[in-house]
Design an enzyme around this catalytic site. Structure first.
Site, short mmCIF file in Angstrom:
data_model
loop_
_atom_site.label_atom_id
_atom_site.label_comp_id
_atom_site.label_asym_id
_atom_site.label_seq_id
_atom_site.Cartn_x
_atom_site.Cartn_y
_atom_site.Cartn_z
N ARG A 189 24.11 -41.96 25.93
CA ARG A 189 22.93 -42.22 25.10
C ARG A 189 23.18 -43.32 24.06
O ARG A 189 23.19 -43.06 22.86
CB ARG A 189 22.43 -40.95 24.41
CG ARG A 189 21.98 -39.88 25.38
CD ARG A 189 21.25 -38.75 24.66
NE ARG A 189 20.72 -37.78 25.59
CZ ARG A 189 19.93 -36.76 25.26
NH1 ARG A 189 19.58 -36.59 23.99
NH2 ARG A 189 19.48 -35.92 26.17
N ASP A 233 18.22 -40.45 15.95
CA ASP A 233 17.15 -40.09 16.88
C ASP A 233 15.82 -40.56 16.31
O ASP A 233 15.55 -40.38 15.11
CB ASP A 233 17.10 -38.58 17.09
CG ASP A 233 18.19 -38.06 18.03
OD1 ASP A 233 19.05 -38.87 18.44
OD2 ASP A 233 18.18 -36.86 18.34
N ASP A 292 23.88 -33.14 16.63
CA ASP A 292 22.96 -33.58 17.69
C ASP A 292 23.11 -35.09 17.88
O ASP A 292 24.16 -35.57 18.27
CB ASP A 292 21.53 -33.18 17.35
CG ASP A 292 20.58 -33.32 18.53
OD1 ASP A 292 21.05 -33.25 19.68
OD2 ASP A 292 19.38 -33.49 18.30
N ASP A 335 17.96 -30.21 13.58
CA ASP A 335 18.77 -30.47 14.78
C ASP A 335 20.22 -30.81 14.44
O ASP A 335 21.09 -30.68 15.29
CB ASP A 335 18.17 -31.63 15.59
CG ASP A 335 16.85 -31.26 16.23
OD1 ASP A 335 16.64 -30.05 16.50
OD2 ASP A 335 16.02 -32.16 16.46
#
Length: 471
Positions: A296, A244, A240, A216
């Site tokens: 985010r 994560d 990305d 990613d």
């Protein structure tokens, strides 16, 4: 036989109903049975650390960096000879990732070669050679270096990557992958300009390599992993996410980091329908969310997310978002909204109608809202659930300047940090003022800031109003 079959079919049918998640008690390995107790423990440690620093400053008139009240930093950095026992760091984590051992108890491995030419047969002395080993390793760096990865760097369990004493930048293809492993500590590393890579063979252990599809482009990808601690890193400019955590990852602490120049900063949870992420538990503490961030910080799907004593200085869309009914416990943060009147809200329920999210447990306690910022809480009858978490009062956001003053990588602003020397951690020396440290790539890194006198005075005055703490 027919009776047993009916039971199995009934259980499967329940799992597909809209309310099926209520019947699941999915417990992940490493998931804490009482998350509110972990929250309470953080507040206790912050209170004790601030009070201890207050007493030391009164007794010795000490105005050093040890009076931050940050329990992680105070745990090891106030020891002037910390470099003689680097593995002491493993005892200093807080929150859900506090059990991450990293390479504690293992031998020291010194990275002497910054190259990454062959992801299948890495050379001894390189970082890739170290992280794939099966034994616990405490990885340090012989000098300042920029490691431009050819492919994603796949870790094995029980590793600490300790960048103290050197200015270490990791960039390039794929960046850091923590997949189906445990006990990782990443400390004092710059991670930036990571891009997609893959469609090739990559070694993941001394005895195995295999084909990897396109990554990613995350800075740090946590995939089905547990007991992870990411501390004092600076992250920016990745394809990305910067960090994560998905696919049943849990037992994670993300602390003292600096985030900047990125769109989708942090994703926690694979999808709304991935039930194992209901057991995800993440602590986000003492971080600085800085320049040119859009959204985010984090974006949560399921799980229990404790966001405590962070400084959110900028966002363009929103700071904290979620879907899939995550529990978000926001305590003692400072949220500074952008000038855009349409982006003042801290929170965002992503693609979810109000009738669905109004019962989600999203709480704000002791947060400071600046420049029109506002936090939309939700959840009915959750006060009893949070009573234990609040039994030790969360530290007010008035202390944010002190708790986050050193967020990001140590040493990029001329701080004197212990350089690695031979002797398996039994010796060390300081980086002098004429060291060849790299300049930070981010002018707003937040690293090693010295508090102004007014800020320090305000802090000491605030300390005098401390009501109580539990030791």
């Amino acid at each position: 036989m027919f009776h047993s079959t009916c039971i199995v079919l009934a259980c499967l049918a329940i799992s597909f109903l809209p309310f099926g998640s209520a019947f699941h008690n999915l417990t992940l390995p490493g998931q804490h049975p009482n998350p509110e107790a972990v929250v309470e423990d953080i507040h206790r440690k912050v209170n004790v650390s601030i009070s201890r620093r207050q007493m030391l400053s009164y007794e010795s008139n000490d105005q050093s960096s040890c009076i931050t009240g940050n329990p992680i930093d105070d745990c090891w950095r106030c020891d002037t000879n910390w470099q003689l026992d680097r593995q002491r760091l493993a005892d200093c984590a807080i929150g859900f990732g506090q059990y991450a051992l990293g390479g504690k108890g293992g031998r020291y491995y010194v990275v002497t070669d910054s190259s990454d030419h062959d992801p299948v047969n890495p050379a001894p002395g390189t970082l890739r050679y170290a992280v794939i080993q099966t034994e616990p390793l405490w990885i340090v760096f012989a000098a300042n270096m920029v490691i431009s990865l050819s492919e994603e760097l796949i870790f094995n369990s029980y590793k600490t990557m300790d960048g103290r004493g050197a200015n270490v930048h990791i960039t390039g293809g794929g960046c850091i992958t923590l997949q189906y492993i445990t006990n990782i500590i990443i400390h004092n590393i710059h991670v930036h300009h990571c891009y997609q890579a893959g469609e090739t063979n990559i070694r993941s252990s001394p005895t195995h390599y295999g084909w990897r599809t396109l990554s990613d482009g995350d800075g740090i990808s946590i995939f089905g992993a547990r007991d992870i601690w990411i501390d004092h890193c600076s992250l920016s400019h990745c394809k990305d996410g910067l960090i994560d955590a998905v696919m049943g990852s849990t037992g994670i602490t993300i602390s003292n980091n600096h985030f900047s120049h990125h769109n989708e900063v942090m994703l926690l949870g694979h999808s709304d329908d991935y039930l194992p992420d209901s057991g995800m538990q993440v602590t986000i503490a003492f971080n600085h969310f800085g320049q040119k961030l859009i959204q985010r910080m984090p974006r949560c799907r399921r799980g229990y997310i404790h966001v405590v004593n962070n400084d959110f200085t900028r966002w363009e869309m929103y700071a904290i978002g979620g879907s899939g009914n995550p529990t978000i416990n926001s305590q003692g943060n400072r949220y500074t909204a952008p000038s855009d009147r349409n982006a003042k809200e801290v929170t965002k329920r992503v693609e979810t109608a109000e009738d669905a999210w109004k019962g989600w447990n999203w709480r704000s306690d002791g947060d400071i809202m600046v420049n029109g910022a506002y936090f939309v809480t939700s959840g009915e009858g959750v006060e009893v659930k949070y009573e234990k978490a609040y039994s030790v009062e969360p530290k007010s956001a008035a202390y944010i300047d002190q708790l986050t003053m050193n967020a990001g990588v140590w040493g990029s602003r001329g701080s004197r940090m212990g350089r690695w020397t031979a002797g398996n951690g039994t010796g060390g020396s300081d980086l002098g003022g004429d060291s060849d440290d790299y300049d930070d790539y981010d002018d707003d890194s937040g690293s090693c800031k010295t508090p102004s006198f007014p800020t320090l005075l305000s802090f000491l005055l605030a300390l005098s109003t401390l009501l109580f703490f539990e030791s």
